[in-house]
Design a protein around this motif. Structure first.
Motif, PDB file in Angstrom:
ATOM      1  N   GLY A  52      -0.480   0.765 -11.022  1.00  0.00           N
ATOM      2  CA  GLY A  52      -1.427   0.909  -9.915  1.00  0.00           C
ATOM      3  C   GLY A  52      -0.862   0.169  -8.714  1.00  0.00           C
ATOM      4  O   GLY A  52      -1.504  -0.688  -8.116  1.00  0.00           O
ATOM      5  N   ARG A  57       3.142  -3.173  -2.152  1.00  0.00           N
ATOM      6  CA  ARG A  57       3.370  -4.433  -1.424  1.00  0.00           C
ATOM      7  C   ARG A  57       3.800  -5.571  -2.351  1.00  0.00           C
ATOM      8  O   ARG A  57       4.636  -6.388  -1.984  1.00  0.00           O
ATOM      9  CB  ARG A  57       2.139  -4.827  -0.597  1.00  0.00           C
ATOM     10  N   ASP A  73       1.558   4.926  -9.815  1.00  0.00           N
ATOM     11  CA  ASP A  73       0.236   5.091  -9.204  1.00  0.00           C
ATOM     12  C   ASP A  73      -0.185   6.554  -9.314  1.00  0.00           C
ATOM     13  O   ASP A  73       0.660   7.452  -9.336  1.00  0.00           O
ATOM     14  CB  ASP A  73       0.245   4.652  -7.734  1.00  0.00           C
ATOM     15  N   ALA A  74      -1.502   6.764  -9.362  1.00  0.00           N
ATOM     16  CA  ALA A  74      -2.017   8.125  -9.515  1.00  0.00           C
ATOM     17  C   ALA A  74      -2.335   8.773  -8.168  1.00  0.00           C
ATOM     18  O   ALA A  74      -2.641   9.968  -8.124  1.00  0.00           O
ATOM     19  CB  ALA A  74      -3.277   8.086 -10.381  1.00  0.00           C
ATOM     20  N   ALA A  92      -2.148   5.632 -15.392  1.00  0.00           N
ATOM     21  CA  ALA A  92      -1.946   4.465 -16.257  1.00  0.00           C
ATOM     22  C   ALA A  92      -2.291   4.800 -17.705  1.00  0.00           C
ATOM     23  O   ALA A  92      -1.874   4.094 -18.620  1.00  0.00           O
ATOM     24  CB  ALA A  92      -2.825   3.315 -15.765  1.00  0.00           C
ATOM     25  N   ILE A 108      -2.534  -5.241 -10.329  1.00  0.00           N
ATOM     26  CA  ILE A 108      -3.276  -6.020  -9.341  1.00  0.00           C
ATOM     27  C   ILE A 108      -4.361  -5.146  -8.720  1.00  0.00           C
ATOM     28  O   ILE A 108      -4.069  -4.158  -8.033  1.00  0.00           O
ATOM     29  CB  ILE A 108      -2.316  -6.600  -8.284  1.00  0.00           C
TER      30      ILE A 108
HETATM   31  C1  LIG Z   1      -6.995  -1.341  -4.874  1.00  0.00           C
HETATM   32  S1  LIG Z   1      -5.499  -0.466  -5.062  1.00  0.00           S
HETATM   33  C2  LIG Z   1      -4.359  -1.801  -5.383  1.00  0.00           C
HETATM   34  C3  LIG Z   1      -2.924  -1.418  -5.116  1.00  0.00           C
HETATM   35  C4  LIG Z   1      -1.897  -2.534  -5.303  1.00  0.00           C
HETATM   36  N1  LIG Z   1      -1.883  -3.054  -6.645  1.00  0.00           N
HETATM   37  C5  LIG Z   1      -2.130  -3.628  -4.294  1.00  0.00           C
HETATM   38  O1  LIG Z   1      -2.733  -4.655  -4.655  1.00  0.00           O
HETATM   39  O2  LIG Z   1      -1.753  -3.449  -3.150  1.00  0.00           O
HETATM   40  C6  LIG Z   1      -5.673   0.270  -6.685  1.00  0.00           C
HETATM   41  C7  LIG Z   1      -4.580   1.284  -6.990  1.00  0.00           C
HETATM   42  O3  LIG Z   1      -4.691   1.668  -8.362  1.00  0.00           O
HETATM   43  C8  LIG Z   1      -4.429   3.059  -8.453  1.00  0.00           C
HETATM   44  N2  LIG Z   1      -5.048   3.575  -9.687  1.00  0.00           N
HETATM   45  C9  LIG Z   1      -6.356   3.564 -10.005  1.00  0.00           C
HETATM   46  N3  LIG Z   1      -6.551   4.124 -11.213  1.00  0.00           N
HETATM   47  C10 LIG Z   1      -5.331   4.479 -11.660  1.00  0.00           C
HETATM   48  C11 LIG Z   1      -4.864   5.093 -12.855  1.00  0.00           C
HETATM   49  N4  LIG Z   1      -5.689   5.463 -13.842  1.00  0.00           N
HETATM   50  N5  LIG Z   1      -3.530   5.322 -12.978  1.00  0.00           N
HETATM   51  C12 LIG Z   1      -2.677   4.958 -11.998  1.00  0.00           C
HETATM   52  N6  LIG Z   1      -3.060   4.378 -10.853  1.00  0.00           N
HETATM   53  C13 LIG Z   1      -4.365   4.130 -10.684  1.00  0.00           C
HETATM   54  C14 LIG Z   1      -5.047   3.636  -7.181  1.00  0.00           C
HETATM   55  O4  LIG Z   1      -4.532   4.907  -6.878  1.00  0.00           O
HETATM   56  C15 LIG Z   1      -4.702   2.564  -6.167  1.00  0.00           C
HETATM   57  O5  LIG Z   1      -3.498   2.814  -5.487  1.00  0.00           O
END
Ligand SMILES: C[S@@+](CC[C@H](N)C(=O)[O-])C[C@H]1O[C@@H](n2cnc3c(N)ncnc32)[C@H](O)[C@@H]1O
Length: 234
Positions: A52, A57, A73-74, A92, A108
């Motif tokens: 995710g 960053r 990431d999705a 994920a 995160i």
């Molecule tokens: C709040 S953002 C945080 C992004 C990064 N970790 C940061 O702190 O900058 C949450 C991220 O998780 C990804 N995400 C949510 N559910 C997911 C899943 N089942 N599989 C992959 N990515 C996922 C979203 O697309 C999003 O980009």
């Protein structure tokens, strides 16, 4: 299973729609980044999965320190901006990597959006090497609100949802989940030999009551899970 696929598609759609709101940089002294470094040790040469990764960053910071990082990431619009790292558009729930591929996995603020928590933890355990570590940084369900510290965030969130101000509007096919610190630790302990958790004091919470004095009121927690049970390669 159909519900899981629909949930995940709805999450990805929401991040695609709101991508402009999310940051693409993180400060070097950010407590979340420092917490990751404290737990993985020197990043040079480590194989790390950022689960995710959003706009990458945190992953880019680790690449700058010499780690080999995959960002998964999705959301297409989020990951499109994750320049400078290896990236994979995937869920994920179905990470396309071999067992034991990573020394560390960092997640995160992404676990809060994941449909099947236990399954995601199982997958992390599978992907880690035997001495590997999973680091989850996410939100504490018992935290107090920063602007109105006499109100629990759980109450503020419920009001925001009703007013249509939350990340996911009421009735949307996906929702986010904040964590009971001990509860998530128990889930991790099913699959990992050593687990622990602690709160993180953000810069905004510093020198403010009740955050400085009472760790359980802080927004962010970090969970650490080491040595996946019965799995992983060296
Ligand atoms: C709040 S953002 C945080 C992004 C990064 N970790 C940061 O702190 O900058 C949450 C991220 O998780 C990804 N995400 C949510 N559910 C997911 C899943 N089942 N599989 C992959 N990515 C996922 C979203 O697309 C999003 O980009």
């Amino acid at each position: 299973m159909t519900r899981v696929v629909e949930f995940e598609a709805a999450v990805a759609r929401r991040f695609d729609d709101l991508a402009d709101r999310f940051k693409s940089e993180v400060a070097i002294d950010d407590p979340r980044y420092r917490a990751v470094l404290d737990r993985i040790g020197p990043p040079r040469g480590l194989r790390i999965l950022d689960l995710g990764c959003g706009k990458g960053r945190f992953a880019r910071r680790l690449v700058d320190q010499g780690a080999g990082v995959f960002g998964l990431d999705a959301s297409l619009r989020m990951i499109a901006e994750a320049n400078g790292i290896e990236r994979v558009l995937a869920s994920a729930s179905r990470p396309p990597f071999r067992s034991g591929s990573f020394d560390a996995i960092v997640a995160i603020e992404s676990f809060e959006h994941i449909a099947r928590l236990e399954h995601a933890i199982d997958e992390c355990a599978r992907l880690l090497a035997r001495a590997g570590v999973l680091i989850i940084i996410d939100k504490n369900i018992f935290s107090m609100n920063l602007k109105r510290p006499w109100l629990p965030n759980a109450v503020v969130n419920a009001i925001d949802r009703r007013r249509g101000l939350a990340m996911y509007p009421a009735g949307y096919p996906a929702s986010e989940r904040w964590f009971n610190p001990a509860g998530l630790d128990r889930l991790l302990a099913r699959r990992f030999e050593r687990t622990s958790f602690e709160s993180l004091l953000s810069h905004d919470e510093r020198e403010r009551f009740p955050f400085e004095r009472f760790p359980s009121t802080r927004l962010m927690y970090v969970w650490t899970a080491e040595r996946p049970r019965g799995g992983g390669r060296t």
